[in-house]
Design an enzyme around this catalytic site. Structure first.
Site, PDB file in Angstrom:
ATOM      1  N   ASP A   1     -30.627  78.654  23.271  1.00  0.00           N
ATOM      2  CA  ASP A   1     -31.766  78.587  24.172  1.00  0.00           C
ATOM      3  C   ASP A   1     -32.905  79.403  23.561  1.00  0.00           C
ATOM      4  O   ASP A   1     -32.669  80.290  22.748  1.00  0.00           O
ATOM      5  CB  ASP A   1     -31.341  79.185  25.523  1.00  0.00           C
ATOM      6  CG  ASP A   1     -32.307  78.816  26.621  1.00  0.00           C
ATOM      7  OD1 ASP A   1     -33.123  77.902  26.411  1.00  0.00           O
ATOM      8  OD2 ASP A   1     -32.248  79.451  27.684  1.00  0.00           O
TER       9      ASP A   1
ATOM     10  N   ASN B   1     -35.405  78.224  21.723  1.00  0.00           N
ATOM     11  CA  ASN B   1     -36.004  77.659  20.506  1.00  0.00           C
ATOM     12  C   ASN B   1     -37.439  77.195  20.760  1.00  0.00           C
ATOM     13  O   ASN B   1     -38.332  77.391  19.928  1.00  0.00           O
ATOM     14  CB  ASN B   1     -35.180  76.474  19.998  1.00  0.00           C
ATOM     15  CG  ASN B   1     -33.799  76.886  19.539  1.00  0.00           C
ATOM     16  OD1 ASN B   1     -33.531  78.060  19.345  1.00  0.00           O
ATOM     17  ND2 ASN B   1     -32.918  75.916  19.368  1.00  0.00           N
ATOM     18  N   GLY B   2     -37.628  76.549  21.926  1.00  0.00           N
ATOM     19  CA  GLY B   2     -38.963  76.062  22.289  1.00  0.00           C
ATOM     20  C   GLY B   2     -39.931  77.225  22.468  1.00  0.00           C
ATOM     21  O   GLY B   2     -41.076  77.178  21.997  1.00  0.00           O
TER      22      GLY B   2
ATOM     23  N   TRP C   1     -39.695  80.154  21.123  1.00  0.00           N
ATOM     24  CA  TRP C   1     -39.941  80.750  19.795  1.00  0.00           C
ATOM     25  C   TRP C   1     -41.034  79.948  19.086  1.00  0.00           C
ATOM     26  O   TRP C   1     -41.962  80.527  18.502  1.00  0.00           O
ATOM     27  CB  TRP C   1     -38.642  80.730  18.984  1.00  0.00           C
ATOM     28  CG  TRP C   1     -38.726  81.427  17.657  1.00  0.00           C
ATOM     29  CD1 TRP C   1     -38.383  82.719  17.381  1.00  0.00           C
ATOM     30  CD2 TRP C   1     -39.189  80.859  16.404  1.00  0.00           C
ATOM     31  NE1 TRP C   1     -38.604  82.995  16.045  1.00  0.00           N
ATOM     32  CE2 TRP C   1     -39.096  81.879  15.426  1.00  0.00           C
ATOM     33  CE3 TRP C   1     -39.665  79.610  16.037  1.00  0.00           C
ATOM     34  CZ2 TRP C   1     -39.452  81.672  14.100  1.00  0.00           C
ATOM     35  CZ3 TRP C   1     -40.042  79.406  14.708  1.00  0.00           C
ATOM     36  CH2 TRP C   1     -39.926  80.436  13.761  1.00  0.00           C
TER      37      TRP C   1
ATOM     38  N   HIS D   1     -36.182  74.764  16.703  1.00  0.00           N
ATOM     39  CA  HIS D   1     -34.757  74.400  16.605  1.00  0.00           C
ATOM     40  C   HIS D   1     -34.219  74.740  15.211  1.00  0.00           C
ATOM     41  O   HIS D   1     -33.081  75.164  15.063  1.00  0.00           O
ATOM     42  CB  HIS D   1     -34.572  72.907  16.894  1.00  0.00           C
ATOM     43  CG  HIS D   1     -34.894  72.549  18.307  1.00  0.00           C
ATOM     44  ND1 HIS D   1     -34.353  73.220  19.375  1.00  0.00           N
ATOM     45  CD2 HIS D   1     -35.722  71.610  18.841  1.00  0.00           C
ATOM     46  CE1 HIS D   1     -34.817  72.703  20.502  1.00  0.00           C
ATOM     47  NE2 HIS D   1     -35.660  71.732  20.204  1.00  0.00           N
TER      48      HIS D   1
ATOM     49  N   LEU E   1     -11.812  81.502  11.595  1.00  0.00           N
ATOM     50  CA  LEU E   1     -12.638  81.356  12.802  1.00  0.00           C
ATOM     51  C   LEU E   1     -12.554  79.929  13.352  1.00  0.00           C
ATOM     52  O   LEU E   1     -12.701  78.967  12.597  1.00  0.00           O
ATOM     53  CB  LEU E   1     -14.104  81.669  12.459  1.00  0.00           C
ATOM     54  CG  LEU E   1     -15.120  81.395  13.574  1.00  0.00           C
ATOM     55  CD1 LEU E   1     -15.018  82.434  14.690  1.00  0.00           C
ATOM     56  CD2 LEU E   1     -16.549  81.369  13.018  1.00  0.00           C
TER      57      LEU E   1
HETATM   58  C1  FPP Z   1     -32.535  74.714  23.487  1.00  0.00           C
HETATM   59  O1  FPP Z   1     -33.741  75.350  23.224  1.00  0.00           O
HETATM   60  C2  FPP Z   1     -31.906  74.151  22.254  1.00  0.00           C
HETATM   61  C3  FPP Z   1     -31.639  72.842  22.041  1.00  0.00           C
HETATM   62  C4  FPP Z   1     -31.896  71.803  23.026  1.00  0.00           C
HETATM   63  C5  FPP Z   1     -31.046  72.311  20.760  1.00  0.00           C
HETATM   64  C6  FPP Z   1     -30.409  73.319  19.822  1.00  0.00           C
HETATM   65  C7  FPP Z   1     -29.597  72.634  18.758  1.00  0.00           C
HETATM   66  C8  FPP Z   1     -29.775  72.773  17.440  1.00  0.00           C
HETATM   67  C9  FPP Z   1     -30.827  73.647  16.871  1.00  0.00           C
HETATM   68  C10 FPP Z   1     -28.886  72.052  16.477  1.00  0.00           C
HETATM   69  C11 FPP Z   1     -27.730  72.931  16.117  1.00  0.00           C
HETATM   70  C12 FPP Z   1     -26.979  72.465  14.967  1.00  0.00           C
HETATM   71  C13 FPP Z   1     -25.634  72.399  14.910  1.00  0.00           C
HETATM   72  C14 FPP Z   1     -24.959  72.001  13.655  1.00  0.00           C
HETATM   73  C15 FPP Z   1     -24.756  72.710  16.072  1.00  0.00           C
HETATM   74  P1  FPP Z   1     -34.988  75.085  24.150  1.00  0.00           P
HETATM   75  O2  FPP Z   1     -35.884  74.127  23.462  1.00  0.00           O
HETATM   76  O3  FPP Z   1     -34.507  74.678  25.516  1.00  0.00           O
HETATM   77  O4  FPP Z   1     -35.689  76.442  24.233  1.00  0.00           O
HETATM   78  P2  FPP Z   1     -36.668  76.879  25.400  1.00  0.00           P
HETATM   79  O5  FPP Z   1     -35.784  77.289  26.538  1.00  0.00           O
HETATM   80  O6  FPP Z   1     -37.392  78.020  24.770  1.00  0.00           O
HETATM   81  O7  FPP Z   1     -37.578  75.722  25.710  1.00  0.00           O
END
Ligand code: FPP
Length: 136
Positions: A15, A17-18, A20, A32, A126
């Protein structure tokens, strides 16, 4: 130095990523990508620490509602992760399980995941669980 007992199982919801990406003024898919880079480090760190289970909640059924660009960007990252990390995961004796209906992902992602799971299936270090297209 005395070491505190380690948890047997660590769970991570990917969570933020957006947020960030927004904070850095870059497209969401770059957030992401940054999240995946952190996940890479966590996998090797937990493996080195001797933690037995790591579960990462990577893509929920709700996440399909995001833009096509963002969703396909996430699926491309999965392929990228397999291509760049498979050797190191194997060298670290990591075993991978996939939870969720990942057969609904694009074929390139399914193929990459199957290749990764198959290559690591006999490893007994692991246990890295990845939840993909999960709901609850
Ligand atoms: C939520 O962040 C994250 C996701 C919807 C996708 C995350 C998945 C990956 C980066 C791929 C991982 C790779 C493997 C191999 C498992 P968000 O966008 O909801 O963040 P926010 O809450 O800040 O908007």
């Amino acid at each position: 130095m005395e070491r505190k007992p380690l948890p047997a199982h660590v769970g991570i919801i990917m969570d933020g990523n957006g947020r960030w990406a927004k904070a850095h003024g870059v497209p969401r898919v770059m957030g992401h990508n940054a999240g995946m880079q952190s996940m890479k480090k966590i996998v090797i760190a937990t493996s080195n620490m001797g933690i037995k289970y790591l579960t990462v909640y990577a893509f929920s059924t709700e996440n399909w509602k995001r833009s096509t660009e963002e969703v396909s960007g996430i699926f491309n990252l999965i392929v990228k992760y397999v291509n760049s990390e498979l050797e190191e995961l194997d060298a670290n004796n990591v075993h991978i399980n996939i939870f969720g209906q990942y057969d609904m992902l694009p074929q390139a992602s399914i193929d990459a995941i199957d290749r990764m799971v198959g290559r690591l299936k006999d490893n007994d270090g692991l246990v890295f669980n990845i939840a993909l297209n999960y709901g609850g």
